[in-house]
Design an enzyme around this catalytic site. Structure first.
Site, PDB file in Angstrom:
ATOM      1  N   LYS A 142     -13.551  -7.783   2.872  1.00 21.18           N
ATOM      2  CA  LYS A 142     -12.716  -8.785   2.205  1.00 21.18           C
ATOM      3  C   LYS A 142     -13.006 -10.207   2.739  1.00 21.18           C
ATOM      4  O   LYS A 142     -13.639 -10.364   3.803  1.00 21.18           O
ATOM      5  CB  LYS A 142     -11.250  -8.418   2.412  1.00 21.18           C
ATOM      6  N   TYR A 177      -7.096  -4.527  -9.039  1.00 25.56           N
ATOM      7  CA  TYR A 177      -5.849  -4.131  -8.368  1.00 25.56           C
ATOM      8  C   TYR A 177      -4.716  -3.850  -9.356  1.00 25.56           C
ATOM      9  O   TYR A 177      -3.554  -3.903  -8.981  1.00 25.56           O
ATOM     10  CB  TYR A 177      -5.425  -5.213  -7.371  1.00 25.56           C
ATOM     11  N   HIS A 208     -11.271  -2.986   2.161  1.00 24.64           N
ATOM     12  CA  HIS A 208     -10.676  -2.093   1.159  1.00 24.64           C
ATOM     13  C   HIS A 208     -11.422  -0.774   1.208  1.00 24.64           C
ATOM     14  O   HIS A 208     -12.622  -0.753   1.490  1.00 24.64           O
ATOM     15  CB  HIS A 208     -10.829  -2.695  -0.250  1.00 24.64           C
ATOM     16  N   GLU A 240     -13.779   2.737  -9.135  1.00 22.67           N
ATOM     17  CA  GLU A 240     -14.042   1.490  -8.407  1.00 22.67           C
ATOM     18  C   GLU A 240     -15.540   1.222  -8.257  1.00 22.67           C
ATOM     19  O   GLU A 240     -15.983   0.070  -8.316  1.00 22.67           O
ATOM     20  CB  GLU A 240     -13.368   1.537  -7.036  1.00 22.67           C
TER      21      GLU A 240
HETATM   22  N1  UDP Z   1      -0.901  -5.631   0.670  1.00 22.28           N
HETATM   23  C1  UDP Z   1      -0.172  -6.754   0.994  1.00 22.28           C
HETATM   24  N2  UDP Z   1       1.158  -6.594   1.319  1.00 22.28           N
HETATM   25  C2  UDP Z   1       1.764  -5.384   1.345  1.00 22.28           C
HETATM   26  C3  UDP Z   1       1.003  -4.243   1.024  1.00 22.28           C
HETATM   27  C4  UDP Z   1      -0.341  -4.405   0.675  1.00 22.28           C
HETATM   28  O1  UDP Z   1      -0.683  -7.855   0.982  1.00 22.28           O
HETATM   29  O2  UDP Z   1       2.953  -5.311   1.660  1.00 22.28           O
HETATM   30  C5  UDP Z   1      -2.317  -5.789   0.316  1.00 22.28           C
HETATM   31  C6  UDP Z   1      -3.243  -5.361   1.444  1.00 22.28           C
HETATM   32  O3  UDP Z   1      -4.331  -6.274   1.493  1.00 22.28           O
HETATM   33  C7  UDP Z   1      -3.721  -4.009   0.990  1.00 22.28           C
HETATM   34  C8  UDP Z   1      -3.758  -4.173  -0.537  1.00 22.28           C
HETATM   35  O4  UDP Z   1      -2.624  -4.984  -0.808  1.00 22.28           O
HETATM   36  O5  UDP Z   1      -4.971  -3.687   1.544  1.00 22.28           O
HETATM   37  C9  UDP Z   1      -3.657  -2.899  -1.342  1.00 22.28           C
HETATM   38  O6  UDP Z   1      -2.517  -2.183  -0.901  1.00 22.28           O
HETATM   39  P1  UDP Z   1      -2.586  -0.622  -0.643  1.00 22.28           P
HETATM   40  O7  UDP Z   1      -1.198  -0.141  -0.474  1.00 22.28           O
HETATM   41  O8  UDP Z   1      -3.423   0.013  -1.701  1.00 22.28           O
HETATM   42  O9  UDP Z   1      -3.301  -0.546   0.788  1.00 22.28           O
HETATM   43  P2  UDP Z   1      -4.763  -0.029   1.204  1.00 22.28           P
HETATM   44  O10 UDP Z   1      -5.142   1.064   0.250  1.00 22.28           O
HETATM   45  O11 UDP Z   1      -5.672  -1.222   1.108  1.00 22.28           O
HETATM   46  O12 UDP Z   1      -4.599   0.449   2.615  1.00 22.28           O
HETATM   47 MG    MG Z   2      -5.133   1.154  -1.814  1.00 21.61          MG
END
Ligand code: UDP
Ligand code: MG
Length: 136
Positions: A12, A52, A118, A129
């Site tokens: 990222k 997203y 990610h 993806e």
């Molecule tokens: N994210 C955020 N705030 C939150 C939760 C998620 O900014 O409270 C962002 C974070 O960058 C995360 C992305 O949204 O990586 C996607 O969320 P997900 O729950 O899918 O987490 P990941 O799969 O990336 O662990």
């Molecule tokens: Mg995720």
């Protein structure tokens, strides 16, 4: 029985900006992943919104899409036995504060929104993806 999978990783903007691309790729290689495809790109906010979309109702959606499109990212197809789960494990918890020692997010993540990488969360989403970024 072997179960070779592909998964999508994204380095990222916060990590690319800090020149962590090579260190993170080394972590993948040291953990037995092969890098099958990779490219450094910057995406439009509209593309981040598509990527997203699953999070579109979340309060962090807008900031997340602004952030992912704010600078260069490196999109990578990783391959390994059980790659999807193995990469989630190597990444660590979404919130770097909760991530285990030795994980990418523990080492490099700044905060829950700037968590450096990610990774696809299922084999099905990995296919979607990978197609999103590499469909010919
Ligand atoms: N994210 C955020 N705030 C939150 C939760 C998620 O900014 O409270 C962002 C974070 O960058 C995360 C992305 O949204 O990586 C996607 O969320 P997900 O729950 O899918 O987490 P990941 O799969 O990336 O662990
Ligand atoms: Mg995720």
């Amino acid at each position: 029985m072997s179960n070779v999978e592909k998964t999508l990783s994204i380095i990222k903007p916060d990590a690319v900006e800090r020149n962590l691309e090579n260190e993170i790729k080394e972590m993948f290689k040291n953990n037995g992943f092969s890098i099958i495809k990779q490219k450094k790109i910057q995406i439009e906010k509209s593309e981040a919104e598509k990527f997203y979309k699953v999070h579109e109702t979340k309060p962090f959606y807008n900031d997340l899409c602004t952030y992912l499109s704010s600078g260069p990212i490196v999109v990578i197809v990783l391959e390994k036995d059980n790659a999807v789960f193995a990469n989630r494990k190597l990444m660590g918890d979404t919130n770097p504060k909760d991530a285990d020692e030795g994980t990418i997010r523990k080492k490099y993540g700044i905060s829950i929104d700037k968590n450096s990488v990610h990774g696809s969360d299922s084999v099905e989403n990995a296919k979607i993806e990978i197609d999103f970024f590499f469909k010919e």
